[in-house]
Design a protein around this motif. Sequence first.
Motif, PDB file in Angstrom:
ATOM      1  N   PHE B  69       0.864  -1.189   0.000  1.00 33.34           N
ATOM      2  CA  PHE B  69       0.000   0.000   0.000  1.00 33.34           C
ATOM      3  C   PHE B  69       0.891   1.226   0.000  1.00 33.34           C
ATOM      4  CE2 PHE B  69      -2.344  -3.350   2.076  1.00 33.34           C
ATOM      5  CZ  PHE B  69      -3.645  -3.206   1.629  1.00 33.34           C
ATOM      6  N   GLU B  70       0.608   2.150  -0.885  1.00 36.80           N
ATOM      7  CA  GLU B  70       1.332   3.419  -0.892  1.00 36.80           C
ATOM      8  C   GLU B  70       0.317   4.561  -0.826  1.00 36.80           C
ATOM      9  OE1 GLU B  70       4.659   5.959  -3.407  1.00 36.80           O
ATOM     10  OE2 GLU B  70       3.741   4.205  -4.315  1.00 36.80           O
ATOM     11  N   ARG B  71       0.459   5.349   0.214  1.00 38.37           N
ATOM     12  CA  ARG B  71      -0.420   6.515   0.345  1.00 38.37           C
ATOM     13  C   ARG B  71       0.336   7.744  -0.135  1.00 38.37           C
ATOM     14  NH1 ARG B  71      -3.262   5.618   6.186  1.00 38.37           N
ATOM     15  NH2 ARG B  71      -1.179   6.029   6.963  1.00 38.37           N
ATOM     16  N   THR B  72      -0.243   8.432  -1.083  1.00 38.83           N
ATOM     17  CA  THR B  72       0.311   9.703  -1.526  1.00 38.83           C
ATOM     18  C   THR B  72      -0.742  10.769  -1.249  1.00 38.83           C
ATOM     19  OG1 THR B  72      -0.591   9.758  -3.764  1.00 38.83           O
ATOM     20  CG2 THR B  72       1.377   8.400  -3.428  1.00 38.83           C
ATOM     21  N   PRO B  73      -0.381  12.021  -1.386  1.00 43.07           N
ATOM     22  CA  PRO B  73      -1.386  13.054  -1.148  1.00 43.07           C
ATOM     23  C   PRO B  73      -2.576  12.951  -2.103  1.00 43.07           C
ATOM     24  CG  PRO B  73       0.808  14.001  -1.077  1.00 43.07           C
ATOM     25  CD  PRO B  73       0.967  12.591  -1.562  1.00 43.07           C
ATOM     26  N   LYS B  74      -2.374  12.318  -3.248  1.00 44.89           N
ATOM     27  CA  LYS B  74      -3.438  12.291  -4.241  1.00 44.89           C
ATOM     28  C   LYS B  74      -4.160  10.957  -4.371  1.00 44.89           C
ATOM     29  CE  LYS B  74      -1.593  15.915  -7.235  1.00 44.89           C
ATOM     30  NZ  LYS B  74      -1.054  16.257  -8.562  1.00 44.89           N
ATOM     31  N   ALA B  75      -3.555   9.906  -3.864  1.00 44.54           N
ATOM     32  CA  ALA B  75      -4.162   8.591  -4.138  1.00 44.54           C
ATOM     33  C   ALA B  75      -3.677   7.521  -3.168  1.00 44.54           C
ATOM     34  CB  ALA B  75      -3.830   8.159  -5.569  1.00 44.54           C
ATOM     35  N   LEU B  76      -4.437   6.454  -3.141  1.00 43.01           N
ATOM     36  CA  LEU B  76      -3.995   5.219  -2.490  1.00 43.01           C
ATOM     37  C   LEU B  76      -3.666   4.228  -3.605  1.00 43.01           C
ATOM     38  CD1 LEU B  76      -3.608   3.447   0.038  1.00 43.01           C
ATOM     39  CD2 LEU B  76      -6.044   2.878  -0.082  1.00 43.01           C
ATOM     40  N   ILE B  80      -0.552  -5.849  -5.759  1.00 45.05           N
ATOM     41  CA  ILE B  80      -0.641  -7.248  -5.335  1.00 45.05           C
ATOM     42  C   ILE B  80       0.118  -8.077  -6.359  1.00 45.05           C
ATOM     43  CG2 ILE B  80      -2.205  -9.188  -4.907  1.00 45.05           C
ATOM     44  CD1 ILE B  80      -4.140  -6.377  -4.512  1.00 45.05           C
ATOM     45  N   ARG B  81       1.027  -8.886  -5.867  1.00 41.88           N
ATOM     46  CA  ARG B  81       1.906  -9.630  -6.768  1.00 41.88           C
ATOM     47  C   ARG B  81       1.921 -11.100  -6.363  1.00 41.88           C
ATOM     48  NH1 ARG B  81       5.891  -6.994  -5.264  1.00 41.88           N
ATOM     49  NH2 ARG B  81       5.424  -5.093  -6.392  1.00 41.88           N
ATOM     50  N   ASP B  82       1.730 -11.989  -7.339  1.00 40.28           N
ATOM     51  CA  ASP B  82       1.833 -13.413  -7.021  1.00 40.28           C
ATOM     52  C   ASP B  82       3.049 -14.018  -7.713  1.00 40.28           C
ATOM     53  OD1 ASP B  82       1.155 -14.502  -9.666  1.00 40.28           O
ATOM     54  OD2 ASP B  82      -0.897 -13.824  -9.273  1.00 40.28           O
ATOM     55  N   GLN B  83       3.267 -15.308  -7.486  1.00 40.49           N
ATOM     56  CA  GLN B  83       4.427 -15.994  -8.076  1.00 40.49           C
ATOM     57  C   GLN B  83       3.970 -17.127  -8.989  1.00 40.49           C
ATOM     58  OE1 GLN B  83       6.387 -16.913  -4.287  1.00 40.49           O
ATOM     59  NE2 GLN B  83       7.826 -15.240  -4.631  1.00 40.49           N
ATOM     60  N   GLY B  84       2.840 -16.897  -9.647  1.00 39.58           N
ATOM     61  CA  GLY B  84       2.297 -17.924 -10.538  1.00 39.58           C
ATOM     62  C   GLY B  84       2.875 -17.829 -11.936  1.00 39.58           C
ATOM     63  N   LYS B  85       2.136 -18.407 -12.887  1.00 38.73           N
ATOM     64  CA  LYS B  85       2.625 -18.479 -14.269  1.00 38.73           C
ATOM     65  C   LYS B  85       2.268 -17.237 -15.080  1.00 38.73           C
ATOM     66  CE  LYS B  85       2.384 -23.517 -14.338  1.00 38.73           C
ATOM     67  NZ  LYS B  85       1.632 -24.706 -14.790  1.00 38.73           N
ATOM     68  N   GLY B  86       1.554 -16.325 -14.472  1.00 36.63           N
ATOM     69  CA  GLY B  86       1.171 -15.111 -15.207  1.00 36.63           C
ATOM     70  C   GLY B  86      -0.221 -15.255 -15.789  1.00 36.63           C
ATOM     71  N   ASP B 117     -10.246   3.497  -9.582  1.00 36.90           N
ATOM     72  CA  ASP B 117     -10.129   4.516 -10.626  1.00 36.90           C
ATOM     73  C   ASP B 117      -9.207   4.061 -11.746  1.00 36.90           C
ATOM     74  OD1 ASP B 117     -11.819   6.318  -9.352  1.00 36.90           O
ATOM     75  OD2 ASP B 117     -10.192   7.044  -8.072  1.00 36.90           O
ATOM     76  N   SER B 118      -8.189   3.296 -11.393  1.00 36.39           N
ATOM     77  CA  SER B 118      -7.243   2.826 -12.395  1.00 36.39           C
ATOM     78  C   SER B 118      -6.757   1.431 -11.995  1.00 36.39           C
ATOM     79  CB  SER B 118      -6.056   3.797 -12.482  1.00 36.39           C
ATOM     80  OG  SER B 118      -5.051   3.273 -13.325  1.00 36.39           O
ATOM     81  N   VAL B 119      -6.655   0.557 -12.972  1.00 35.04           N
ATOM     82  CA  VAL B 119      -6.186  -0.812 -12.710  1.00 35.04           C
ATOM     83  C   VAL B 119      -5.161  -1.177 -13.782  1.00 35.04           C
ATOM     84  CG1 VAL B 119      -6.852  -3.246 -12.535  1.00 35.04           C
ATOM     85  CG2 VAL B 119      -8.408  -1.470 -11.697  1.00 35.04           C
ATOM     86  N   LYS B 131      -1.913  -3.510 -10.121  1.00 33.89           N
ATOM     87  CA  LYS B 131      -1.812  -2.232  -9.392  1.00 33.89           C
ATOM     88  C   LYS B 131      -3.170  -1.550  -9.408  1.00 33.89           C
ATOM     89  CE  LYS B 131       1.963   0.156  -9.433  1.00 33.89           C
ATOM     90  NZ  LYS B 131       3.126   1.032  -9.777  1.00 33.89           N
ATOM     91  N   LEU B 132      -3.655  -1.234  -8.221  1.00 33.71           N
ATOM     92  CA  LEU B 132      -4.978  -0.625  -8.065  1.00 33.71           C
ATOM     93  C   LEU B 132      -4.804   0.799  -7.538  1.00 33.71           C
ATOM     94  CD1 LEU B 132      -6.597  -3.557  -6.022  1.00 33.71           C
ATOM     95  CD2 LEU B 132      -6.351  -3.386  -8.497  1.00 33.71           C
ATOM     96  N   ILE B 133      -5.457   1.741  -8.167  1.00 34.95           N
ATOM     97  CA  ILE B 133      -5.326   3.135  -7.739  1.00 34.95           C
ATOM     98  C   ILE B 133      -6.698   3.732  -7.458  1.00 34.95           C
ATOM     99  CG2 ILE B 133      -4.521   5.448  -8.400  1.00 34.95           C
ATOM    100  CD1 ILE B 133      -2.484   4.053 -10.247  1.00 34.95           C
ATOM    101  N   LYS B 134      -6.812   4.346  -6.301  1.00 33.40           N
ATOM    102  CA  LYS B 134      -8.029   5.089  -5.958  1.00 33.40           C
ATOM    103  C   LYS B 134      -7.610   6.512  -5.613  1.00 33.40           C
ATOM    104  CE  LYS B 134     -12.557   4.587  -5.019  1.00 33.40           C
ATOM    105  NZ  LYS B 134     -13.504   4.077  -6.028  1.00 33.40           N
ATOM    106  N   HIS B 135      -8.122   7.455  -6.375  1.00 32.11           N
ATOM    107  CA  HIS B 135      -7.755   8.843  -6.147  1.00 32.11           C
ATOM    108  C   HIS B 135      -8.524   9.413  -4.956  1.00 32.11           C
ATOM    109  CE1 HIS B 135      -5.517   8.888  -9.827  1.00 32.11           C
ATOM    110  NE2 HIS B 135      -6.579   8.528 -10.534  1.00 32.11           N
TER     111      HIS B 135
END
Lengths: 114, 148
Positions: B69-76, B80-86, B117-119, B131-135
């Motif tokens: 999780f990264e909190r910035t002034p504009k968004a969260l 999420i990363r897995d170790q599968g085959k893609g 808002d962005s995926v 990567k999930l982004i919510k403004h």
Amino acid sequence: MNLKTSLRQVDGVNIVDCSGRITLGEGSIVLRDIVKDLLGKGNKKILLNLGDVNYIDSSGIGELVSAFTTVKNQGGELKLLNLTKKVHDLLQITKLYTVFDVRDDEASAIKAFR
Amino acid sequence: MAGDRFSYKLDSTLDTVDSAEQTASRIASESGFGDDEVMQIAMAVREAAVNAVLHGNAYDPEKKVDLEFERTPKALVITIRDQGKGMDMAKIPDPLAPENLLKTSGRGIFLIRSFMDSVEIHPSQSGTEIKLIKHVHGPSEGGKEASQ
């Protein structure tokens, strides 16, 4: 809270009062088992009362779809009763709201069974 | 919202899914999002965690799920990363297509896209990163699909 269910019968309709969460794992399994059990006993009119279901994920939605098609394929009917706003919204955005017969009044839901 | 970063390494279990959801709910709430947005963020993270545990790592105890999780002034921003085959993006169905409406699976990515808002989805041979982004006060407050 995982899914809890209780069963009652009114005018030949099997009402499953559900509370908690229908999610991947236990919640979905509980729902699957109760529908399977009802069908196994020849009870093909099933009304799922979701009034106290406060959360459902994509697996739970899939379980509702599975229950609906399983009952229908066996010549029965499955209807939904008392959707919370969260569940209602989820069924709307997944375009399933019109697939299910959704009711907000128990008496009229019971009458709607053939 | 202050700038912060939190990261977790989780086992490939169902407990991870619940834990990821609860953590997302707490951090989103602490970040100042409203109740509806908190629910949407938590559900998106839950669905992404389900994909990572089930479809990516296939419950393999040797494989882990990275949750950041990264909190910035504009968004969260949540990764999420897995170790599968893609993930094979070509195999993700449109759950709204009439022929798919009654399928019992295949709605997870759709719900994630609906609620965030962005995926960004980056599959590779060493796993899938989503990567999930919510403004903060984003354009789709209340959810893009849900508001329609």
